[in-house]
Design a protein around this motif. Structure first.
Motif, mmCIF file in Angstrom:
data_model
loop_
_atom_site.group_PDB
_atom_site.id
_atom_site.type_symbol
_atom_site.label_atom_id
_atom_site.label_comp_id
_atom_site.label_asym_id
_atom_site.label_seq_id
_atom_site.Cartn_x
_atom_site.Cartn_y
_atom_site.Cartn_z
ATOM 1 N N GLY A 276 25.073 33.158 36.096
ATOM 2 C CA GLY A 276 25.550 33.024 37.475
ATOM 3 C C GLY A 276 26.875 32.290 37.544
ATOM 4 N N THR A 277 27.017 31.246 36.742
ATOM 5 C CA THR A 277 28.272 30.503 36.702
ATOM 6 C C THR A 277 29.407 31.382 36.193
ATOM 7 O OG1 THR A 277 27.039 28.468 36.291
ATOM 8 C CG2 THR A 277 29.387 28.441 35.778
ATOM 9 N N ILE A 278 29.151 32.145 35.135
ATOM 10 C CA ILE A 278 30.182 33.030 34.583
ATOM 11 C C ILE A 278 30.590 34.089 35.602
ATOM 12 C CG2 ILE A 278 30.602 34.807 32.836
ATOM 13 C CD1 ILE A 278 28.911 33.074 30.923
ATOM 14 N N MET A 279 29.614 34.657 36.292
ATOM 15 C CA MET A 279 29.936 35.665 37.311
ATOM 16 C C MET A 279 30.738 35.045 38.445
ATOM 17 S SD MET A 279 26.415 37.882 37.397
ATOM 18 C CE MET A 279 26.812 38.660 38.923
ATOM 19 N N GLY A 280 30.377 33.836 38.852
ATOM 20 C CA GLY A 280 31.122 33.156 39.918
ATOM 21 C C GLY A 280 32.558 32.885 39.522
ATOM 22 N N VAL B 54 34.546 36.134 39.615
ATOM 23 C CA VAL B 54 34.895 36.556 40.980
ATOM 24 C C VAL B 54 36.051 35.720 41.515
ATOM 25 C CG1 VAL B 54 34.038 36.594 43.359
ATOM 26 C CG2 VAL B 54 32.640 37.508 41.517
ATOM 27 N N VAL B 55 36.032 34.416 41.260
ATOM 28 C CA VAL B 55 37.109 33.550 41.727
ATOM 29 C C VAL B 55 38.433 33.938 41.060
ATOM 30 C CG1 VAL B 55 37.977 31.170 41.678
ATOM 31 C CG2 VAL B 55 35.622 31.633 42.369
ATOM 32 N N VAL B 56 38.400 34.191 39.757
ATOM 33 C CA VAL B 56 39.621 34.578 39.036
ATOM 34 C C VAL B 56 40.159 35.906 39.564
ATOM 35 C CG1 VAL B 56 40.496 35.307 36.774
ATOM 36 C CG2 VAL B 56 39.106 33.247 36.968
ATOM 37 N N GLY C 38 39.733 37.100 42.550
ATOM 38 C CA GLY C 38 40.281 36.826 43.883
ATOM 39 C C GLY C 38 41.652 36.185 43.815
ATOM 40 N N ILE C 39 41.823 35.237 42.897
ATOM 41 C CA ILE C 39 43.128 34.586 42.740
ATOM 42 C C ILE C 39 44.173 35.603 42.297
ATOM 43 C CG2 ILE C 39 44.395 32.907 41.333
ATOM 44 C CD1 ILE C 39 41.848 31.165 41.417
ATOM 45 N N LYS C 40 43.813 36.472 41.356
ATOM 46 C CA LYS C 40 44.754 37.505 40.909
ATOM 47 C C LYS C 40 45.127 38.443 42.059
ATOM 48 C CE LYS C 40 43.557 37.727 36.017
ATOM 49 N NZ LYS C 40 43.026 38.590 34.945
ATOM 50 N N LYS C 41 44.149 38.794 42.883
ATOM 51 C CA LYS C 41 44.398 39.707 44.008
ATOM 52 C C LYS C 41 45.352 39.060 45.002
ATOM 53 C CE LYS C 41 43.258 43.443 46.332
ATOM 54 N NZ LYS C 41 43.494 44.782 45.853
ATOM 55 N N VAL C 42 45.128 37.784 45.308
ATOM 56 C CA VAL C 42 46.002 37.070 46.251
ATOM 57 C C VAL C 42 47.405 36.947 45.652
ATOM 58 C CG1 VAL C 42 46.411 34.824 47.347
ATOM 59 C CG2 VAL C 42 44.135 35.859 47.410
ATOM 60 N N ALA C 43 47.496 36.671 44.356
ATOM 61 C CA ALA C 43 48.801 36.559 43.714
ATOM 62 C C ALA C 43 49.556 37.872 43.779
ATOM 63 C CB ALA C 43 48.635 36.097 42.267
ATOM 64 N N ARG C 44 48.872 38.997 43.568
ATOM 65 C CA ARG C 44 49.503 40.311 43.656
ATOM 66 C C ARG C 44 49.955 40.596 45.088
ATOM 67 N NH1 ARG C 44 45.080 43.417 41.596
ATOM 68 N NH2 ARG C 44 44.522 42.155 39.846
ATOM 69 N N MET C 45 49.142 40.192 46.044
ATOM 70 C CA MET C 45 49.501 40.433 47.451
ATOM 71 C C MET C 45 50.732 39.613 47.820
ATOM 72 S SD MET C 45 45.682 40.463 49.103
ATOM 73 C CE MET C 45 46.249 40.125 50.736
ATOM 74 N N LEU C 46 50.852 38.394 47.314
ATOM 75 C CA LEU C 46 52.014 37.566 47.631
ATOM 76 C C LEU C 46 53.275 38.062 46.918
ATOM 77 C CD1 LEU C 46 50.422 34.011 47.554
ATOM 78 C CD2 LEU C 46 51.101 35.333 49.549
ATOM 79 N N ASN C 47 53.117 38.682 45.765
ATOM 80 C CA ASN C 47 54.275 39.196 45.024
ATOM 81 C C ASN C 47 54.857 40.447 45.665
ATOM 82 O OD1 ASN C 47 54.403 37.203 43.098
ATOM 83 N ND2 ASN C 47 53.021 38.276 41.695
ATOM 84 N N VAL C 48 54.097 41.113 46.520
ATOM 85 C CA VAL C 48 54.581 42.327 47.170
ATOM 86 C C VAL C 48 55.722 42.000 48.142
ATOM 87 C CG1 VAL C 48 53.933 44.158 48.797
ATOM 88 C CG2 VAL C 48 52.428 43.549 46.908
ATOM 89 N N PHE C 49 55.623 40.873 48.799
ATOM 90 C CA PHE C 49 56.630 40.517 49.800
ATOM 91 C C PHE C 49 57.875 40.092 49.135
ATOM 92 C CE2 PHE C 49 52.637 39.894 52.161
ATOM 93 C CZ PHE C 49 52.844 40.852 53.109
#
Length: 81
Positions: free
Chosen positions: A59-63, A66-68, A70-81
């Motif tokens: 459960g810890t590994i899966m959590g 998921v966090v990593v 999410g961070i990558k997704k947010v970083a990609r979204m911020l790099n688009v601008f």
């Protein structure tokens, strides 16, 4: 190197002696009428803490995964601008 070999041999001997002791106790408690000698050992093994630990770690590994992601997704979204 001699010290490492001596410690390794002592560890192996201790493991064999512990296994022999546990087996002897289990065989003595099951009695001569039992045909399956492993029943005594199986009854003594408690796997509930092991299962709980495995579930907690997975459960810890899966959590963390998921966090990593999410961070990558947010970083990609911020790099688009």
């Amino acid at each position: 190197m001699k010290m490492k070999n001596a410690l390794s041999n002592a560890y192996a001997k201790l493991g064999v002696m512990a296994t022999l002791g546990m087996s002897s106790v289990a065989f003595a408690e099951t009695g001569a009428s039992s045909t399956n000698y492993l029943d005594g050992l199986i009854e003594k093994v408690n796997v509930e803490p092991i299962i709980t630990g495995i579930v907690a770690v997975s459960g810890t590994i899966m959590g963390v995964a998921v966090v990593v992601m999410g961070i990558k997704k947010v970083a990609r979204m911020l790099n688009v601008f």
